[in-house]
Motif scaffolding. Structure first.
Motif, PDB file in Angstrom:
ATOM      1  N   ALA A  66      20.560  41.022  24.545  1.00 43.56           N
ATOM      2  CA  ALA A  66      19.207  40.457  24.501  1.00 43.56           C
ATOM      3  C   ALA A  66      18.193  41.500  24.058  1.00 43.56           C
ATOM      4  CB  ALA A  66      18.840  39.880  25.863  1.00 43.56           C
ATOM      5  N   ALA A  67      18.326  42.741  24.553  1.00 44.91           N
ATOM      6  CA  ALA A  67      17.410  43.806  24.143  1.00 44.91           C
ATOM      7  C   ALA A  67      17.541  44.096  22.654  1.00 44.91           C
ATOM      8  CB  ALA A  67      17.672  45.073  24.959  1.00 44.91           C
ATOM      9  N   LEU A  68      18.764  44.153  22.167  1.00 48.33           N
ATOM     10  CA  LEU A  68      18.988  44.377  20.736  1.00 48.33           C
ATOM     11  C   LEU A  68      18.396  43.243  19.912  1.00 48.33           C
ATOM     12  CD1 LEU A  68      20.333  46.116  18.535  1.00 48.33           C
ATOM     13  CD2 LEU A  68      22.401  44.742  18.866  1.00 48.33           C
ATOM     14  N   LEU A  69      18.611  42.026  20.352  1.00 47.44           N
ATOM     15  CA  LEU A  69      18.043  40.872  19.658  1.00 47.44           C
ATOM     16  C   LEU A  69      16.523  40.978  19.593  1.00 47.44           C
ATOM     17  CD1 LEU A  69      18.327  38.051  18.368  1.00 47.44           C
ATOM     18  CD2 LEU A  69      18.219  37.102  20.699  1.00 47.44           C
ATOM     19  N   LEU A  70      15.893  41.285  20.702  1.00 44.37           N
ATOM     20  CA  LEU A  70      14.434  41.391  20.726  1.00 44.37           C
ATOM     21  C   LEU A  70      13.939  42.504  19.809  1.00 44.37           C
ATOM     22  CD1 LEU A  70      11.681  40.589  21.864  1.00 44.37           C
ATOM     23  CD2 LEU A  70      12.118  42.180  23.766  1.00 44.37           C
ATOM     24  N   ILE A  71      14.556  43.666  19.913  1.00 43.30           N
ATOM     25  CA  ILE A  71      14.127  44.804  19.095  1.00 43.30           C
ATOM     26  C   ILE A  71      14.279  44.505  17.611  1.00 43.30           C
ATOM     27  CG2 ILE A  71      14.733  47.187  18.460  1.00 43.30           C
ATOM     28  CD1 ILE A  71      15.343  47.561  21.519  1.00 43.30           C
ATOM     29  N   LEU A  72      15.423  43.940  17.231  1.00 42.76           N
ATOM     30  CA  LEU A  72      15.643  43.651  15.812  1.00 42.76           C
ATOM     31  C   LEU A  72      14.719  42.533  15.318  1.00 42.76           C
ATOM     32  CD1 LEU A  72      19.515  43.998  15.510  1.00 42.76           C
ATOM     33  CD2 LEU A  72      17.738  45.614  14.766  1.00 42.76           C
TER      34      LEU A  72
ATOM     35  N   GLY B 207      14.210  39.699   8.713  1.00 47.05           N
ATOM     36  CA  GLY B 207      15.224  39.139   7.836  1.00 47.05           C
ATOM     37  C   GLY B 207      16.238  38.304   8.599  1.00 47.05           C
ATOM     38  N   GLY B 208      17.035  37.597   7.850  1.00 49.82           N
ATOM     39  CA  GLY B 208      18.099  36.794   8.423  1.00 49.82           C
ATOM     40  C   GLY B 208      19.276  37.643   8.867  1.00 49.82           C
ATOM     41  N   LEU B 209      19.173  38.932   8.649  1.00 48.86           N
ATOM     42  CA  LEU B 209      20.244  39.854   9.001  1.00 48.86           C
ATOM     43  C   LEU B 209      20.331  40.100  10.510  1.00 48.86           C
ATOM     44  CD1 LEU B 209      22.291  41.351   7.283  1.00 48.86           C
ATOM     45  CD2 LEU B 209      20.746  43.296   7.229  1.00 48.86           C
TER      46      LEU B 209
ATOM     47  N   TRP C 115      23.319  38.519  12.379  1.00 49.98           N
ATOM     48  CA  TRP C 115      24.588  39.143  12.009  1.00 49.98           C
ATOM     49  C   TRP C 115      24.740  40.523  12.644  1.00 49.98           C
ATOM     50  CZ3 TRP C 115      28.326  36.272  10.473  1.00 49.98           C
ATOM     51  CH2 TRP C 115      28.037  35.092   9.788  1.00 49.98           C
ATOM     52  N   LEU C 116      23.657  41.285  12.659  1.00 50.68           N
ATOM     53  CA  LEU C 116      23.718  42.610  13.279  1.00 50.68           C
ATOM     54  C   LEU C 116      24.019  42.507  14.773  1.00 50.68           C
ATOM     55  CD1 LEU C 116      20.731  44.368  11.489  1.00 50.68           C
ATOM     56  CD2 LEU C 116      23.179  44.786  11.139  1.00 50.68           C
ATOM     57  N   VAL C 117      23.367  41.559  15.438  1.00 50.84           N
ATOM     58  CA  VAL C 117      23.604  41.368  16.877  1.00 50.84           C
ATOM     59  C   VAL C 117      25.053  40.943  17.108  1.00 50.84           C
ATOM     60  CG1 VAL C 117      22.986  40.010  18.911  1.00 50.84           C
ATOM     61  CG2 VAL C 117      21.194  40.917  17.432  1.00 50.84           C
ATOM     62  N   VAL C 118      25.545  40.028  16.311  1.00 54.29           N
ATOM     63  CA  VAL C 118      26.935  39.571  16.457  1.00 54.29           C
ATOM     64  C   VAL C 118      27.906  40.732  16.246  1.00 54.29           C
ATOM     65  CG1 VAL C 118      28.735  38.149  15.367  1.00 54.29           C
ATOM     66  CG2 VAL C 118      26.512  37.144  15.923  1.00 54.29           C
ATOM     67  N   LEU C 119      27.656  41.571  15.258  1.00 51.79           N
ATOM     68  CA  LEU C 119      28.526  42.720  15.014  1.00 51.79           C
ATOM     69  C   LEU C 119      28.533  43.688  16.199  1.00 51.79           C
ATOM     70  CD1 LEU C 119      27.871  43.541  11.256  1.00 51.79           C
ATOM     71  CD2 LEU C 119      30.017  42.791  12.279  1.00 51.79           C
ATOM     72  N   VAL C 120      27.368  43.986  16.740  1.00 54.20           N
ATOM     73  CA  VAL C 120      27.296  44.917  17.869  1.00 54.20           C
ATOM     74  C   VAL C 120      27.959  44.308  19.100  1.00 54.20           C
ATOM     75  CG1 VAL C 120      25.731  46.115  19.456  1.00 54.20           C
ATOM     76  CG2 VAL C 120      25.291  46.150  17.000  1.00 54.20           C
ATOM     77  N   VAL C 121      27.719  43.028  19.363  1.00 51.15           N
ATOM     78  CA  VAL C 121      28.353  42.374  20.510  1.00 51.15           C
ATOM     79  C   VAL C 121      29.870  42.363  20.337  1.00 51.15           C
ATOM     80  CG1 VAL C 121      28.618  40.179  21.748  1.00 51.15           C
ATOM     81  CG2 VAL C 121      26.340  41.022  21.164  1.00 51.15           C
ATOM     82  N   ALA C 122      30.336  42.104  19.127  1.00 51.80           N
ATOM     83  CA  ALA C 122      31.784  42.143  18.876  1.00 51.80           C
ATOM     84  C   ALA C 122      32.334  43.538  19.162  1.00 51.80           C
ATOM     85  CB  ALA C 122      32.078  41.721  17.438  1.00 51.80           C
ATOM     86  N   TRP C 123      31.587  44.569  18.771  1.00 54.04           N
ATOM     87  CA  TRP C 123      32.007  45.946  19.042  1.00 54.04           C
ATOM     88  C   TRP C 123      32.069  46.200  20.541  1.00 54.04           C
ATOM     89  CZ3 TRP C 123      34.619  49.706  17.206  1.00 54.04           C
ATOM     90  CH2 TRP C 123      34.475  51.006  17.710  1.00 54.04           C
TER      91      TRP C 123
END
Length: 165
Positions: free
Chosen positions: A121-127, A133-135, A138-146
């Motif tokens: 949630a923090a990453l989502l808010l910050i980004l 952008g629509g990115l 995808w960035l949040v999904v990649l980090v959560v997958a990691w």
């Protein structure tokens, strides 16, 4: 040593009694909790300051809701990860260490899941605030997958592959 030798406590696995095993497992658990506690406390502390920043009022309603959810998750993760310490203190000397270790382990696991949710949630808010952008998704999904790979998938794979039956 077996249970029949001199009435000694039953031993298994590492050749330790249930109490010895509980002591070892408690020591290992508390070391793990120290790492997670530090991270969640620092993150939670920073989250608490955001609402007092001038830019907070200019956040969209959606971003303010994400912030409130993030603070709630951070508070919950903090409670779950500090819980084992309180549990140990309140039951210490009551001869329930094996049960306390099981409960503390469960609290720690819940705390890690809540920490994962807080960081997401923090990453989502910050980004969302930092980029437009629509990115972001995808960035949040990649980090959560990691996170999922590092925190759960690889440990569960290793547990399954290398645990003796």
């Amino acid at each position: 040593m077996t249970a029949t030798e001199g009435g000694a406590a039953k031993r298994r696995g590492r050749d330790e009694t249930e109490d010895e095993r509980a002591d070892r497992m408690w020591g290992e658990l508390i070391q793990e909790v120290r790492v997670a506690q530090t991270g969640v406390q620092i993150l939670f502390g920073f989250l608490l300051t955001v609402v007092f920043q001038p830019k907070y009022d200019s956040l969209t309603h959606t971003n303010q809701v994400i912030y409130i959810v993030t603070v709630f998750l951070g508070a919950s993760a903090t409670g779950a990860l500090i819980g084992p310490v309180s549990l140990h203190r309140l039951v210490s000397g009551r001869r329930v260490k094996p049960q306390a270790v099981r409960w503390a382990s469960r609290m720690t696991f819940v705390g890690l899941v809540l920490l994962l949710a807080t960081m997401t949630a923090a990453l989502l808010l910050i980004l969302r605030v930092a980029t437009h952008g629509g990115l972001v998704s995808w960035l949040v999904v990649l980090v959560v997958a990691w996170y999922l790979l590092c925190w759960f998938v690889l440990p569960l794979w290793a547990r399954r592959r290398y645990t003796s039956r």
